[in-house]
Design a protein around this motif. Sequence first.
Motif, PDB file in Angstrom:
ATOM      1  N   LEU A  37     -44.915  30.752 -34.308  1.00  0.00           N
ATOM      2  CA  LEU A  37     -45.020  31.155 -32.983  1.00  0.00           C
ATOM      3  C   LEU A  37     -44.989  32.683 -32.837  1.00  0.00           C
ATOM      4  CD1 LEU A  37     -42.490  29.111 -30.716  1.00  0.00           C
ATOM      5  CD2 LEU A  37     -45.058  29.489 -30.515  1.00  0.00           C
ATOM      6  N   PRO A  38     -44.247  33.463 -33.917  1.00  0.00           N
ATOM      7  CA  PRO A  38     -44.683  35.012 -33.673  1.00  0.00           C
ATOM      8  C   PRO A  38     -46.043  35.453 -34.245  1.00  0.00           C
ATOM      9  CG  PRO A  38     -42.487  34.458 -34.795  1.00  0.00           C
ATOM     10  CD  PRO A  38     -43.197  33.012 -34.723  1.00  0.00           C
ATOM     11  N   GLN A  39     -46.730  34.628 -34.858  1.00  0.00           N
ATOM     12  CA  GLN A  39     -48.126  34.764 -35.343  1.00  0.00           C
ATOM     13  C   GLN A  39     -48.985  34.760 -34.144  1.00  0.00           C
ATOM     14  OE1 GLN A  39     -49.536  32.605 -38.660  1.00  0.00           O
ATOM     15  NE2 GLN A  39     -47.489  32.641 -39.351  1.00  0.00           N
ATOM     16  N   MET A  40     -48.769  34.529 -32.916  1.00  0.00           N
ATOM     17  CA  MET A  40     -49.652  34.069 -31.644  1.00  0.00           C
ATOM     18  C   MET A  40     -49.603  35.302 -30.780  1.00  0.00           C
ATOM     19  SD  MET A  40     -48.936  30.179 -31.050  1.00  0.00           S
ATOM     20  CE  MET A  40     -50.336  29.670 -30.397  1.00  0.00           C
ATOM     21  N   PRO A  41     -50.692  36.201 -31.066  1.00  0.00           N
ATOM     22  CA  PRO A  41     -50.485  37.557 -30.172  1.00  0.00           C
ATOM     23  C   PRO A  41     -50.318  37.234 -28.428  1.00  0.00           C
ATOM     24  CG  PRO A  41     -52.691  37.069 -31.042  1.00  0.00           C
ATOM     25  CD  PRO A  41     -51.892  36.003 -31.625  1.00  0.00           C
ATOM     26  N   GLY A  42     -49.597  38.167 -27.952  1.00  0.00           N
ATOM     27  CA  GLY A  42     -49.651  37.871 -26.407  1.00  0.00           C
ATOM     28  C   GLY A  42     -48.764  36.665 -25.861  1.00  0.00           C
ATOM     29  N   VAL A  43     -48.092  35.968 -26.794  1.00  0.00           N
ATOM     30  CA  VAL A  43     -47.531  34.703 -26.135  1.00  0.00           C
ATOM     31  C   VAL A  43     -45.863  35.162 -25.921  1.00  0.00           C
ATOM     32  CG1 VAL A  43     -46.572  32.525 -26.974  1.00  0.00           C
ATOM     33  CG2 VAL A  43     -48.958  33.078 -27.350  1.00  0.00           C
ATOM     34  N   GLU A  44     -45.317  34.599 -24.723  1.00  0.00           N
ATOM     35  CA  GLU A  44     -44.095  34.940 -24.464  1.00  0.00           C
ATOM     36  C   GLU A  44     -43.348  33.768 -25.285  1.00  0.00           C
ATOM     37  OE1 GLU A  44     -40.804  34.728 -20.738  1.00  0.00           O
ATOM     38  OE2 GLU A  44     -43.256  34.768 -20.438  1.00  0.00           O
ATOM     39  N   ILE A  45     -42.475  33.900 -25.862  1.00  0.00           N
ATOM     40  CA  ILE A  45     -41.692  32.864 -26.683  1.00  0.00           C
ATOM     41  C   ILE A  45     -40.101  32.934 -26.242  1.00  0.00           C
ATOM     42  CG2 ILE A  45     -40.674  32.321 -28.754  1.00  0.00           C
ATOM     43  CD1 ILE A  45     -42.861  34.006 -30.237  1.00  0.00           C
ATOM     44  N   LEU A  46     -40.007  31.696 -25.666  1.00  0.00           N
ATOM     45  CA  LEU A  46     -38.753  31.112 -24.895  1.00  0.00           C
ATOM     46  C   LEU A  46     -37.776  30.912 -25.882  1.00  0.00           C
ATOM     47  CD1 LEU A  46     -39.851  29.247 -21.583  1.00  0.00           C
ATOM     48  CD2 LEU A  46     -39.529  31.829 -21.902  1.00  0.00           C
ATOM     49  N   PRO A  47     -36.595  30.894 -25.718  1.00  0.00           N
ATOM     50  CA  PRO A  47     -35.558  30.324 -26.509  1.00  0.00           C
ATOM     51  C   PRO A  47     -35.941  29.153 -27.356  1.00  0.00           C
ATOM     52  CG  PRO A  47     -34.327  31.551 -25.010  1.00  0.00           C
ATOM     53  CD  PRO A  47     -36.067  31.269 -24.583  1.00  0.00           C
ATOM     54  N   ALA A  48     -35.440  28.808 -28.496  1.00  0.00           N
ATOM     55  CA  ALA A  48     -35.773  27.332 -29.100  1.00  0.00           C
ATOM     56  C   ALA A  48     -35.027  26.433 -28.614  1.00  0.00           C
ATOM     57  CB  ALA A  48     -35.573  27.566 -30.690  1.00  0.00           C
ATOM     58  N   GLN A  49     -35.649  25.199 -28.457  1.00  0.00           N
ATOM     59  CA  GLN A  49     -34.896  23.895 -28.038  1.00  0.00           C
ATOM     60  C   GLN A  49     -34.310  23.277 -29.384  1.00  0.00           C
ATOM     61  OE1 GLN A  49     -35.593  22.884 -24.791  1.00  0.00           O
ATOM     62  NE2 GLN A  49     -36.281  24.962 -24.696  1.00  0.00           N
ATOM     63  N   GLU A  50     -33.242  22.637 -28.756  1.00  0.00           N
ATOM     64  CA  GLU A  50     -32.424  21.990 -29.851  1.00  0.00           C
ATOM     65  C   GLU A  50     -33.087  20.773 -30.518  1.00  0.00           C
ATOM     66  OE1 GLU A  50     -29.341  22.718 -30.742  1.00  0.00           O
ATOM     67  OE2 GLU A  50     -29.067  24.220 -29.506  1.00  0.00           O
ATOM     68  N   SER A  51     -33.979  19.990 -29.822  1.00  0.00           N
ATOM     69  CA  SER A  51     -34.468  18.851 -30.550  1.00  0.00           C
ATOM     70  C   SER A  51     -35.901  18.808 -30.077  1.00  0.00           C
ATOM     71  CB  SER A  51     -33.941  17.912 -29.820  1.00  0.00           C
ATOM     72  OG  SER A  51     -33.936  17.446 -28.637  1.00  0.00           O
ATOM     73  N   VAL A  52     -36.673  17.829 -30.748  1.00  0.00           N
ATOM     74  CA  VAL A  52     -37.984  17.619 -30.531  1.00  0.00           C
ATOM     75  C   VAL A  52     -38.067  17.086 -29.094  1.00  0.00           C
ATOM     76  CG1 VAL A  52     -39.974  16.128 -30.976  1.00  0.00           C
ATOM     77  CG2 VAL A  52     -38.586  17.489 -32.833  1.00  0.00           C
ATOM     78  N   PRO A  53     -37.382  16.097 -28.580  1.00  0.00           N
ATOM     79  CA  PRO A  53     -37.548  15.543 -27.230  1.00  0.00           C
ATOM     80  C   PRO A  53     -37.222  16.627 -26.111  1.00  0.00           C
ATOM     81  CG  PRO A  53     -36.122  14.105 -28.527  1.00  0.00           C
ATOM     82  CD  PRO A  53     -36.445  15.454 -29.434  1.00  0.00           C
TER      83      PRO A  53
END
Length: 292
Positions: free
Chosen positions: A181-197
């Motif tokens: 995710l940090p490699q994607m320019p201009g993307v707003e990264i929200l907090p990580a999710q606990e699980s795949v679902p």
Amino acid sequence: MKKTVTALTLSAALALALTACGSGSGGGSTAPEESAATTGLEDGVFTVAMECNYAPFNWTQSDDSNGAVPISGGSDYAYGYDVMFAKEIAEAADCELEIVKMEWDALIPALQSGSVDAVIAGQCITAERAAQVDFSDPYYYASIVCLVKSDGEYAGAQGISDFEGAVATSQLGTVWYDTCLPQMPGVEILPAQESVPAMLVALDSGAVDLVVTDQPTALSACKAYPDMVMLDFSGTEGDFDVSEEETNFGISVQKGNTGLVEIINEVLGQYTPEDYTARMDEAIEVQPLNQE
């Protein structure tokens, strides 16, 4: 990407397992203490930890259909790609199989404490993890992909630079979130999710525009959510910059447990990457979210 097949023959690996798991008095020269140190299976049980919440690698279901295995301490069953291999390894070691359901962040500590024998949970063989546990040869090879809504703004993206302005997330403690995710320019990264679902619900609900995951998880999600589409930029200039270790999946054991690694590798040595793909397709077809 071919696996390295260990020099230990299958018969020798099985002999190790039988020594560790057999309940009768042995006539061999190996002492019980040495067997325990070699494989950790002296109790006759192969205890495997996984999330049971990461389809198609592993999931929870209410019955034993398709060969699902009871989850320790509850009434539910576990199945999926990981359980398929757990069953084969237990059979090769002449042990009973016990599946233990754990949160993702608890998996490696469980190995380190000795409370489980192995983790089979779709783990990438990263250098950081390999410093804490030992890994088998890869049992799956997967590219890292983006998952978006088919009618969304980013469905036509041709590379990771085409997501400027997008809101994204992925699963906690994964290469997807920490490296990709940090490699994607201009993307707003929200907090990580606990699980795949939880990650998929975030995308389905519109809370995010995209998630980053591995190819099997994305294929599985597209089966369960027909309005999602997988974008795979592998082999193009728009792909993620990841090492091979970050796309190879392995089975982990406690550091120094070479005997168990050898048994696992002998089972895996019977398979080619194409065999792994075919087995993964089987898992995707029978995952509960596909059943209407």
